[in-house]
Design an enzyme around this catalytic site. Structure first.
Site, PDB file in Angstrom:
ATOM      1  N   ASP A  26    -131.685 -68.036  64.925  1.00 44.38           N
ATOM      2  CA  ASP A  26    -130.837 -69.065  65.535  1.00 44.38           C
ATOM      3  C   ASP A  26    -129.347 -68.736  65.493  1.00 44.38           C
ATOM      4  O   ASP A  26    -128.500 -69.613  65.542  1.00 44.38           O
ATOM      5  CB  ASP A  26    -131.103 -70.441  64.882  1.00 44.38           C
ATOM      6  CG  ASP A  26    -130.721 -70.444  63.417  1.00 44.38           C
ATOM      7  OD1 ASP A  26    -130.463 -69.355  62.875  1.00 44.38           O
ATOM      8  OD2 ASP A  26    -130.676 -71.534  62.836  1.00 44.38           O
ATOM      9  N   HIS A  42    -116.392 -39.987  64.141  1.00 45.25           N
ATOM     10  CA  HIS A  42    -116.606 -41.431  64.294  1.00 45.25           C
ATOM     11  C   HIS A  42    -116.944 -42.075  62.955  1.00 45.25           C
ATOM     12  O   HIS A  42    -117.872 -42.870  62.839  1.00 45.25           O
ATOM     13  CB  HIS A  42    -117.704 -41.710  65.343  1.00 45.25           C
ATOM     14  CG  HIS A  42    -117.219 -41.452  66.743  1.00 45.25           C
ATOM     15  ND1 HIS A  42    -118.059 -41.355  67.822  1.00 45.25           N
ATOM     16  CD2 HIS A  42    -115.979 -41.275  67.234  1.00 45.25           C
ATOM     17  CE1 HIS A  42    -117.354 -41.109  68.917  1.00 45.25           C
ATOM     18  NE2 HIS A  42    -116.085 -41.060  68.584  1.00 45.25           N
ATOM     19  N   ASP A  73    -108.097 -44.661  63.651  1.00 42.95           N
ATOM     20  CA  ASP A  73    -108.379 -44.772  65.088  1.00 42.95           C
ATOM     21  C   ASP A  73    -108.821 -46.215  65.311  1.00 42.95           C
ATOM     22  O   ASP A  73    -109.929 -46.595  64.930  1.00 42.95           O
ATOM     23  CB  ASP A  73    -109.482 -43.778  65.457  1.00 42.95           C
ATOM     24  CG  ASP A  73    -109.761 -43.716  66.960  1.00 42.95           C
ATOM     25  OD1 ASP A  73    -109.379 -44.670  67.683  1.00 42.95           O
ATOM     26  OD2 ASP A  73    -110.381 -42.729  67.401  1.00 42.95           O
ATOM     27  N   ASP A 133    -106.694 -48.045  72.548  1.00 47.67           N
ATOM     28  CA  ASP A 133    -107.341 -47.002  71.747  1.00 47.67           C
ATOM     29  C   ASP A 133    -106.241 -46.082  71.216  1.00 47.67           C
ATOM     30  O   ASP A 133    -105.687 -45.274  71.961  1.00 47.67           O
ATOM     31  CB  ASP A 133    -108.327 -46.239  72.639  1.00 47.67           C
ATOM     32  CG  ASP A 133    -109.187 -45.268  71.867  1.00 47.67           C
ATOM     33  OD1 ASP A 133    -109.017 -45.151  70.636  1.00 47.67           O
ATOM     34  OD2 ASP A 133    -110.040 -44.608  72.499  1.00 47.67           O
ATOM     35  N   HIS A 188    -113.716 -31.874  70.718  1.00 45.41           N
ATOM     36  CA  HIS A 188    -113.881 -32.945  71.702  1.00 45.41           C
ATOM     37  C   HIS A 188    -112.935 -32.740  72.883  1.00 45.41           C
ATOM     38  O   HIS A 188    -112.203 -31.753  72.923  1.00 45.41           O
ATOM     39  CB  HIS A 188    -113.699 -34.325  71.050  1.00 45.41           C
ATOM     40  CG  HIS A 188    -112.399 -34.528  70.324  1.00 45.41           C
ATOM     41  ND1 HIS A 188    -111.210 -34.741  70.984  1.00 45.41           N
ATOM     42  CD2 HIS A 188    -112.114 -34.566  68.992  1.00 45.41           C
ATOM     43  CE1 HIS A 188    -110.251 -34.912  70.085  1.00 45.41           C
ATOM     44  NE2 HIS A 188    -110.756 -34.804  68.872  1.00 45.41           N
ATOM     45  N   HIS A 243    -110.334 -39.896  77.495  1.00 47.91           N
ATOM     46  CA  HIS A 243    -111.323 -40.576  78.332  1.00 47.91           C
ATOM     47  C   HIS A 243    -110.646 -41.703  79.091  1.00 47.91           C
ATOM     48  O   HIS A 243    -109.592 -42.177  78.682  1.00 47.91           O
ATOM     49  CB  HIS A 243    -112.452 -41.139  77.456  1.00 47.91           C
ATOM     50  CG  HIS A 243    -111.945 -41.904  76.252  1.00 47.91           C
ATOM     51  ND1 HIS A 243    -111.552 -43.210  76.327  1.00 47.91           N
ATOM     52  CD2 HIS A 243    -111.721 -41.516  74.968  1.00 47.91           C
ATOM     53  CE1 HIS A 243    -111.123 -43.604  75.128  1.00 47.91           C
ATOM     54  NE2 HIS A 243    -111.202 -42.596  74.286  1.00 47.91           N
ATOM     55  N   HIS A 283    -114.441 -46.423  76.343  1.00 49.18           N
ATOM     56  CA  HIS A 283    -114.773 -45.214  77.106  1.00 49.18           C
ATOM     57  C   HIS A 283    -115.128 -45.740  78.491  1.00 49.18           C
ATOM     58  O   HIS A 283    -116.271 -46.071  78.777  1.00 49.18           O
ATOM     59  CB  HIS A 283    -115.945 -44.459  76.469  1.00 49.18           C
ATOM     60  CG  HIS A 283    -115.571 -43.827  75.160  1.00 49.18           C
ATOM     61  ND1 HIS A 283    -116.429 -43.109  74.392  1.00 49.18           N
ATOM     62  CD2 HIS A 283    -114.390 -43.810  74.487  1.00 49.18           C
ATOM     63  CE1 HIS A 283    -115.809 -42.672  73.296  1.00 49.18           C
ATOM     64  NE2 HIS A 283    -114.575 -43.096  73.334  1.00 49.18           N
ATOM     65  N   GLU A 285    -105.696 -37.501  73.369  1.00 46.69           N
ATOM     66  CA  GLU A 285    -105.986 -37.538  71.943  1.00 46.69           C
ATOM     67  C   GLU A 285    -106.418 -36.197  71.353  1.00 46.69           C
ATOM     68  O   GLU A 285    -107.546 -36.042  70.885  1.00 46.69           O
ATOM     69  CB  GLU A 285    -107.058 -38.593  71.655  1.00 46.69           C
ATOM     70  CG  GLU A 285    -108.300 -38.521  72.533  1.00 46.69           C
ATOM     71  CD  GLU A 285    -109.344 -39.569  72.124  1.00 46.69           C
ATOM     72  OE1 GLU A 285    -109.663 -39.635  70.928  1.00 46.69           O
ATOM     73  OE2 GLU A 285    -109.818 -40.310  72.994  1.00 46.69           O
ATOM     74  N   TYR A 324    -109.419 -30.524  63.033  1.00 50.54           N
ATOM     75  CA  TYR A 324    -110.226 -30.971  61.899  1.00 50.54           C
ATOM     76  C   TYR A 324    -110.598 -29.745  61.077  1.00 50.54           C
ATOM     77  O   TYR A 324    -111.481 -28.982  61.459  1.00 50.54           O
ATOM     78  CB  TYR A 324    -111.473 -31.706  62.417  1.00 50.54           C
ATOM     79  CG  TYR A 324    -111.112 -32.729  63.478  1.00 50.54           C
ATOM     80  CD1 TYR A 324    -110.710 -34.021  63.125  1.00 50.54           C
ATOM     81  CD2 TYR A 324    -111.095 -32.389  64.838  1.00 50.54           C
ATOM     82  CE1 TYR A 324    -110.325 -34.944  64.089  1.00 50.54           C
ATOM     83  CE2 TYR A 324    -110.710 -33.305  65.804  1.00 50.54           C
ATOM     84  CZ  TYR A 324    -110.332 -34.575  65.430  1.00 50.54           C
ATOM     85  OH  TYR A 324    -109.944 -35.471  66.390  1.00 50.54           O
ATOM     86  N   ARG A 326    -105.537 -36.431  64.166  1.00 50.07           N
ATOM     87  CA  ARG A 326    -105.706 -36.783  65.579  1.00 50.07           C
ATOM     88  C   ARG A 326    -104.547 -37.687  65.947  1.00 50.07           C
ATOM     89  O   ARG A 326    -104.139 -38.542  65.143  1.00 50.07           O
ATOM     90  CB  ARG A 326    -107.048 -37.470  65.841  1.00 50.07           C
ATOM     91  CG  ARG A 326    -107.242 -37.848  67.302  1.00 50.07           C
ATOM     92  CD  ARG A 326    -108.702 -38.151  67.695  1.00 50.07           C
ATOM     93  NE  ARG A 326    -109.258 -39.325  67.062  1.00 50.07           N
ATOM     94  CZ  ARG A 326    -110.174 -39.297  66.093  1.00 50.07           C
ATOM     95  NH1 ARG A 326    -110.636 -38.148  65.632  1.00 50.07           N
ATOM     96  NH2 ARG A 326    -110.640 -40.417  65.567  1.00 50.07           N
ATOM     97  N   GLU A 345    -103.407 -40.107  69.172  1.00 48.82           N
ATOM     98  CA  GLU A 345    -103.966 -40.651  70.411  1.00 48.82           C
ATOM     99  C   GLU A 345    -103.097 -41.771  70.965  1.00 48.82           C
ATOM    100  O   GLU A 345    -102.763 -42.721  70.258  1.00 48.82           O
ATOM    101  CB  GLU A 345    -105.378 -41.201  70.152  1.00 48.82           C
ATOM    102  CG  GLU A 345    -106.006 -41.879  71.365  1.00 48.82           C
ATOM    103  CD  GLU A 345    -107.419 -42.376  71.087  1.00 48.82           C
ATOM    104  OE1 GLU A 345    -107.716 -42.696  69.926  1.00 48.82           O
ATOM    105  OE2 GLU A 345    -108.218 -42.436  72.034  1.00 48.82           O
TER     106      GLU A 345
END
Ligand SMILES: [Mn+2]
Length: 437
Positions: free
Chosen positions: A38, A242, A259, A270, A349, A353, A360, A383, A387, A405, A407
Site C-alpha cells: 500500500d 557509478h 557527481d 549533472d 567513458h 551525454h 542521460h 565530463e 581514474y 572527474r 563535469e
C-alpha cells in the site's frame, strides 16, 4: 517560470505534423511503482508523455489522431473523486484536462480499454512504444485481436506498429528557450549545492554527510529531487564510476569526487566536482586535476553548431594522450597511445551525454552512420575524467587512487556555447582559496 501551455500546444502540433494522416499514436505515462502493498515510490511521469502534455499525474494516456474531426488530442485521466483526493491529493479531472491542458476531449481512464478498439478502427498505422509498459502492450494486443476478429465485417485494423519515441526523442534533443531556462535553474541550484559541500567538507566526515547536505541544498533551492543517485566518492571510491554506497569516512589526503545534480520541474542538472578532503591538493593530485581541467577546456573550445559530436571525445583524448605521456604515466608517442587506446585504463567513458528531462537524455548520437553535428539548442555534459586505480599494473604508487572527474552542462548557441553550470571554483587555486575562505 514554467513551460507555457502554448509551448506544449506547439510541441503537439509539431508531433502531429510528423504522423501520417491515417495514424494513431498512443502514449501512456509511466506506471506507479509499488514499494509495499500500500505504498509507492515517488512518482515520475514518462518523460516523452510529459514532454507533449505537461501532465504529471499517474494513470493516464494520451492519444493522438491526425485529422480526427472531434479533435486530434485525447487525454484519458483519473476521475476527480473527492474521497480519493482527500487521501492522495488534487486531481486535474476531465474538465481541466481540456481547459488547462489543451486536450480536445478528455475521458476517465476507466473508459480507455473499452474505447480502444473503436479508436484503432480505420487507422492504418499505430505509433506506440512496445515493451515500455507491459500493461499497455497487453491492452493494445487485446484490442488489435478483437478488431482482427471483425475484419470480415470490413473493419480496417492498423497493420504496422511504429515506435512513437523515435519522433519524440528527436524533438526532445533540441531545447527551446523555456527548457534552457529550466536547465539553467537546475544547474544553478546544483552549483549552490556543490559550493556548499566544498565549504563544509572536512576529514572525519562521512560520505553520507555530504550526500545529505547535497539533498538538503537541492530541495531547499526548489528542486523536486536529485536528478539521479548522488555519487559521493572519497579516495579510491572515486575509481568506481557509478559508486553509490556513499558510506565511507573521508580521509585527509584523499580527493573527494562528487557527481550530483538536481531535478527542477523535471529538467536535470549533472555536475561533477573533485576537490581535496582537507582543502589542499597534493602535487600529484594537482597534476592530474590540471590535466582533466585542460581537457575539459579544450573540449569546450570546440563547441559550436556544425561540429561533430565525436570531436569532443577526440579533443579530450588528444589532451590526455599528451598529458599522460608528459607525466610518464604512459609511454611511447601520442599517435601510438591514441592508436592502441592505452589511455583506456585511465579514461574509459565518453565526453558526455545529452541532458534534458532525462539525465542521460534521448536523441541519437549518430545519424545515418555519421556522428551527429551539434546544433543550436542541444544541451549536453562535458565530463572528462582520469581514474588512476592502484590495480592498474605498472602504475607508479605515487599516482594510486587519484580519481578526478570534472563535469559541466552546456548549451549550444548560435555561434558557440554557454555553460549552464557556471559559478563553481574550478582551478586548483580557486578550489583551495574557496575551501579555506
Ligand atoms: Mn554525466
Amino acid at each position: 517560470m514554467k513551460i507555457s501551455s502554448a509551448e506544449y500546444k506547439t510541441r503537439r502540433q509539431k508531433f502531429l505534423a510528423q504522423l501520417p494522416k491515417n495514424a494513431i499514436a498512443i502514449l501512456p505515462t509511466a506506471p506507479e511503482r509499488h514499494k509495499t502493498a500500500d505504498s509507492y515510490y515517488d512518482y515520475h511521469p514518462d518523460n516523452s508523455f510529459y514532454y507533449l502534455t505537461g501532465y504529471d499525474e499517474p494513470n493516464c494516456v494520451a492519444v493522438f489522431m491526425p485529422g480526427r474531426t472531434e479533435g486530434e488530442f485525447l487525454l484519458f485521466n483519473m476521475l476527480k473523486i473527492r474521497e480519493q483526493e482527500i487521501w492522495t491529493g488534487f486531481r486535474v479531472g476531465q474538465e481541466a484536462a481540456v481547459s488547462e491542458y489543451g486536450a480536445n476531449q478528455a475521458f476517465p481512464m476507466t473508459e480507455f480499454d473499452q474505447m480502444l478498439p473503436e479508436l484503432l478502427t480505420g487507422r492504418e498505422s499505430l505509433y506506440f512504444a512496445l515493451g515500455r509498459n507491459p500493461e499497455y502492450d497487453q491492452k493494445i494486443i487485446l484490442a488489435l485481436n478483437e478488431l482482427r476478429g471483425r475484419v470480415r465485417s470490413g473493419v480496417a485494423v492498423p497493420d504496422t506498429i511504429i515506435n512513437v519515441e523515435k519522433i519524440i526523442f528527436e524533438m526532445r534533443l533540441i531545447k527551446t528557450e523555456a527548457e534552457i531556462d529550466l536547465l539553467r535553474t537546475a544547474g544553478q541550484i546544483s552549483v549552490g549545492a556543490h559550493k556548499k559541500i566544498m565549504k563544509i567538507c572536512k576529514p572525519g566526515m562521512n560520505e553520507f554527510h555530504i550526500a545529505a547536505e547535497i539533498m538538503y541544498e537541492l530541495l531547499n533551492g526548489g528542486c523536486q529531487s536529485t536528478a539521479y543517485g548522488s555519487i559521493v566518492a572519497g579516495g579510491e571510491n572515486g575509481i568506481v564510476l557509478h559508486y553509490q554506497a556513499n558510506n565511507a569516512e573521508l580521509k585527509s589526503g584523499d580527493l573527494l569526487l562528487v557527481d550530483a545534480g538536481g531535478e527542477y520541474q523535471f529538467y536535470d542538472a549533472d555536475i561533477t566536482t573533485t576537490f581535496p578532503v582537507n582543502g589542499k591538493f597534493s602535487t600529484e593530485q594537482k597534476l592530474i586535476y590540471d590535466l582533466v581541467l585542460k581537457a575539459q577546456h579544450a573540449a569546450f573550445s570546440k563547441i559550436k553548431p556544425g561540429i561533430a559530436w565525436w570531436t569532443l571525445q577526440e579533443t579530450i583524448l588528444q589532451v590526455f594522450a599528451e598529458g599522460l605521456l608528459a607525466l610518464g604515466i604512459l609511454q611511447g608517442s601520442v599517435e601510438k597511445i591514441l592508436e592502441d587506446k592505452s589511455y583506456f585504463k585511465f579514461y574509459m567513458h565518453n565526453s558526455g551525454h545529452w541532458l534534458g528531462l532525462d539525465t542521460h537524455d534521448v536523441g541519437a548520437y549518430k545519424v545515418n552512420g555519421e556522428w551527429r553535428k551539434l546544433a543550436k539548442g542541444m544541451v549536453f555534459t562535458v565530463e572528462p575524467g582520469l581514474y588512476l586505480s592502484k590495480d592498474i599494473p605498472g602504475l607508479d604508487p605515487k599516482w594510486h587512487d587519484i580519481a578526478v572527474r570534472i563535469e559541466d552542462d552546456v548549451v549550444v548557441t548560435e555561434s558557440g556555447y554557454d555553460i549552464l553550470t557556471k559559478g563553481l571554483p574550478r582551478t586548483t587555486d580557486e578550489i583551495e582559496a574557496f575551501m579555506k575562505g
